[in-house]
Design a protein around this motif. Structure first.
Motif, mmCIF file in Angstrom:
data_model
loop_
_atom_site.group_PDB
_atom_site.id
_atom_site.type_symbol
_atom_site.label_atom_id
_atom_site.label_comp_id
_atom_site.label_asym_id
_atom_site.label_seq_id
_atom_site.Cartn_x
_atom_site.Cartn_y
_atom_site.Cartn_z
ATOM 1 N N SER A 114 0.808 -1.220 0.000
ATOM 2 C CA SER A 114 0.000 0.000 0.000
ATOM 3 C C SER A 114 0.844 1.275 0.000
ATOM 4 O O SER A 114 0.363 2.322 -0.422
ATOM 5 N N ARG A 123 0.204 6.220 -5.659
ATOM 6 C CA ARG A 123 0.145 4.896 -5.053
ATOM 7 C C ARG A 123 -0.014 3.823 -6.125
ATOM 8 O O ARG A 123 -0.827 3.953 -7.025
ATOM 9 N N THR A 129 -4.859 -1.269 1.941
ATOM 10 C CA THR A 129 -4.262 -0.785 3.184
ATOM 11 C C THR A 129 -3.851 -1.998 4.010
ATOM 12 O O THR A 129 -4.143 -3.127 3.631
#
Length: 169
Positions: A114, A123, A129
């Motif tokens: 992540s 990202r 996450t």
């Protein structure tokens, strides 16, 4: 289902009457929470541990028992994509439904993925996450127990979520 197909997970804790009566915060609450966490840990470990064979009348095999591990191809975002593609291919080749596909991975690995950034600072896996999410559209469930104690290393597993059932009484 016959009764021999049923399995239990249990643990025991002992506290004194004085501790139960006078502790702040409530010792009963602390013990209850610790017992619940211990049961969840045991179930998670046994569910995923590749060394967990079925023992008749005691426990079922883990969902990874008997599977062959794939060798990771590297530590880059492209390597992660290639490795997940291999896992998904094996899942689909086993005639599992794509709509039921869920990836299980260690929370630390999900965190590492992540925080990966591309050359523009974006990202690489924006839906992921350390608490799960999705990996390029595939749902991800994380657990610290997937950093496996049996020596198999970090496990990333494709499961057919429709085939996983739990009865909790």
């Amino acid at each position: 289902m016959c009764s021999s197909d049923l399995h239990k997970v249990a643990n025991i804790a002992v506290i004194t009457k004085e501790l139960a009566r006078f502790s702040q915060p409530s010792a009963e609450t602390l013990v209850r929470d610790a017992l619940a966490a211990a049961v969840a840990e045991r179930i998670d470990i046994d569910f995923i541990d590749p060394a967990q064979a079925a023992v008749n009348g005691v426990n079922p095999a883990s969902v990874t028992y008997g599977l062959s591990a794939l060798t990771p191809s590297g530590t880059t975002a492209d390597a992660a994509r290639a490795d997940i593609a291999k896992i998904v291919k094996q899942y689909l080749d086993a005639n599992n439904r794509a709509a039921s596909l869920v990836l299980l991975m260690p929370d630390a690995l999900a965190l590492a993925l992540s925080v990966m950034r591309n050359a523009l600072g974006q990202r690489e896996f924006p839906g992921l996450t350390m608490n799960g999410g999705d990996f390029d559209g595939i749902p991800v469930i994380t657990s610290q127990y997937l950093a496996n104690r049996s020596g198999a290393g970090n496990l990333v597993v494709a499961i057919n979520a429709r085939d996983i059932m739990l009865a909790d009484d």
